[in-house]
Design a protein around this motif. Structure first.
Motif, PDB file in Angstrom:
ATOM      1  N   CYS A  88      -4.293   7.134   0.874  1.00  0.00           N
ATOM      2  CA  CYS A  88      -3.127   7.936   0.476  1.00  0.00           C
ATOM      3  C   CYS A  88      -3.409   9.406   0.755  1.00  0.00           C
ATOM      4  O   CYS A  88      -4.566   9.844   0.761  1.00  0.00           O
ATOM      5  N   GLU A  89      -2.358  10.166   0.968  1.00  0.00           N
ATOM      6  CA  GLU A  89      -2.503  11.588   1.276  1.00  0.00           C
ATOM      7  C   GLU A  89      -1.434  12.398   0.566  1.00  0.00           C
ATOM      8  O   GLU A  89      -0.237  12.089   0.660  1.00  0.00           O
ATOM      9  N   GLN A  90      -1.856  13.438  -0.138  1.00  0.00           N
ATOM     10  CA  GLN A  90      -0.913  14.355  -0.769  1.00  0.00           C
ATOM     11  C   GLN A  90      -0.239  15.204   0.300  1.00  0.00           C
ATOM     12  O   GLN A  90      -0.893  15.652   1.238  1.00  0.00           O
ATOM     13  N   ALA A 125       2.088  10.294  -3.536  1.00  0.00           N
ATOM     14  CA  ALA A 125       1.622  10.642  -2.197  1.00  0.00           C
ATOM     15  C   ALA A 125       2.272   9.713  -1.181  1.00  0.00           C
ATOM     16  O   ALA A 125       3.257   9.030  -1.484  1.00  0.00           O
ATOM     17  N   THR A 126       1.749   9.692   0.029  1.00  0.00           N
ATOM     18  CA  THR A 126       2.170   8.767   1.077  1.00  0.00           C
ATOM     19  C   THR A 126       0.917   8.158   1.688  1.00  0.00           C
ATOM     20  O   THR A 126      -0.198   8.628   1.436  1.00  0.00           O
ATOM     21  N   LEU A 127       1.087   7.114   2.472  1.00  0.00           N
ATOM     22  CA  LEU A 127      -0.026   6.693   3.316  1.00  0.00           C
ATOM     23  C   LEU A 127      -0.416   7.852   4.227  1.00  0.00           C
ATOM     24  O   LEU A 127       0.433   8.646   4.640  1.00  0.00           O
ATOM     25  N   ALA A 128      -1.696   7.956   4.541  1.00  0.00           N
ATOM     26  CA  ALA A 128      -2.191   9.084   5.323  1.00  0.00           C
ATOM     27  C   ALA A 128      -1.469   9.193   6.655  1.00  0.00           C
ATOM     28  O   ALA A 128      -1.326   8.208   7.384  1.00  0.00           O
ATOM     29  N   ARG A 182       0.408   7.521  -6.985  1.00  0.00           N
ATOM     30  CA  ARG A 182      -0.330   8.719  -6.577  1.00  0.00           C
ATOM     31  C   ARG A 182       0.586   9.904  -6.272  1.00  0.00           C
ATOM     32  O   ARG A 182       0.079  11.010  -6.067  1.00  0.00           O
ATOM     33  N   ASP A 224      -0.308   5.584   7.912  1.00  0.00           N
ATOM     34  CA  ASP A 224       1.147   5.570   8.089  1.00  0.00           C
ATOM     35  C   ASP A 224       1.520   5.550   9.568  1.00  0.00           C
ATOM     36  O   ASP A 224       1.664   6.601  10.206  1.00  0.00           O
ATOM     37  N   ALA A 242       0.829  -1.202   0.000  1.00  0.00           N
ATOM     38  CA  ALA A 242       0.000   0.000   0.000  1.00  0.00           C
ATOM     39  C   ALA A 242       0.865   1.254   0.000  1.00  0.00           C
ATOM     40  O   ALA A 242       0.600   2.219  -0.738  1.00  0.00           O
ATOM     41  N   HIS A 243       1.906   1.258   0.825  1.00  0.00           N
ATOM     42  CA  HIS A 243       2.830   2.392   0.873  1.00  0.00           C
ATOM     43  C   HIS A 243       3.461   2.640  -0.495  1.00  0.00           C
ATOM     44  O   HIS A 243       3.544   3.785  -0.958  1.00  0.00           O
ATOM     45  N   CYS A 303       0.919   4.218  -2.975  1.00  0.00           N
ATOM     46  CA  CYS A 303       0.711   5.646  -2.700  1.00  0.00           C
ATOM     47  C   CYS A 303       1.832   6.478  -3.324  1.00  0.00           C
ATOM     48  O   CYS A 303       1.588   7.535  -3.919  1.00  0.00           O
TER      49      CYS A 303
END
Length: 269
Positions: A113-115, A16-19, A14, A47, A6-7, A10
């Protein structure tokens, strides 16, 4: 996917990162979004890890991961994380009303995921005021509170005691998640965690419709109310109509008003 998979998705797909859960309000907003989108049958990686340093939770970048209330699932007799060296990754567990739980990193879950720099943290009830609190009160977040440890009273008497302390005093109204976080941190920092505290919520006379003493609605669900077995508080029905912060985790729980607990008073502004 697994936590590592998952990491990687992201990052690679994406940008991004995991939230990263960096505030109580951020966590609440994600929980609320999951409910609005009705994604209620899945759990989600975020995360948080303690791989290689059991009990010390960080993000993958090494930043401290928030612990305690109102993030981790809390039950009457324990609070997550409780998996030891076998459960080293954090996820929002749908079976625990989307509170955070530790689990085996090789488990397969959905993920969030989170930008970077896309979220503005709320400072409500976090920053302190320069104005002093009256005698017997201490500033916690943006409010003046008094923890009356010398008293253990039924709810109605506790409510009256707040008024005796000061004409503007009442049992605390905790309607903001950052304020609940501030109370939790204050109790831990001041070693005041051995008390159960009355606060000003009740559904007496209007079962299931929880209100504060000023008539406003008590917030329901995660991340305010604790868990009980497979259910979420309030779980006491018509026999438990008053709101308190449990010394197990300081989530909201319902109980009979005849119990003798410590008043948590708030100065009306």
């Amino acid at each position: 996917m697994t936590f590592a998979e998952a990491h990687e998705v992201c990052i690679s797909e994406r940008g991004a990162t995991l939230a990263v859960i960096d505030s109580a309000q951020h966590f609440k907003d994600i929980v609320d979004y999951i409910h609005r989108k009705e994604e209620l049958t899945e759990s989600f990686w975020i995360d948080g890890i303690d791989v290689g340093h059991d009990g010390h939770w960080t993000t993958r970048e090494g930043e401290n991961f928030p612990m305690g209330t109102p993030f981790w699932a809390g039950f009457p007799d324990y609070q997550e994380p409780n998996g030891g060296t076998k459960e080293n990754c954090a996820h929002m567990n749908n079976g625990q009303r989307f509170y955070i739980n530790d689990i085996d990193c090789n488990s397969a879950y959905w993920f969030i995921c989170e930008q970077a720099n896309n979220y503005e943290k709320s400072n409500k009830n976090v920053s302190t005021s320069d104005s002093p609190c009256p005698f017997h009160y201490v500033r916690v977040g943006s409010k003046c509170l008094s923890f009356l440890h010398q008293y253990k009273l039924p709810w109605n008497e506790a409510s009256l005691q707040c008024g005796y302390l000061d004409p503007k005093g009442e049992l605390a109204i905790v309607n903001d998640i950052e304020f609940l976080r501030a109370i939790f941190l204050h109790l831990e920092e001041e070693w005041l965690t051995d008390h159960n505290y009355w606060i000003g919520g009740t559904d007496e006379g209007h079962e299931g419709n929880w209100t504060w003493t000023d008539g406003s609605a008590v917030p329901m669900g995660t991340p305010f109310w604790g868990l009980y077995n497979d259910a979420q508080e309030p779980a006491g029905g018509t026999t438990e109509n008053y709101l308190f912060l449990s010394n197990r985790d300081f989530y909201f729980r319902d109980i009979s008003g005849s119990n003798h607990l410590t008043p948590l008073c708030q100065m009306i502004e």
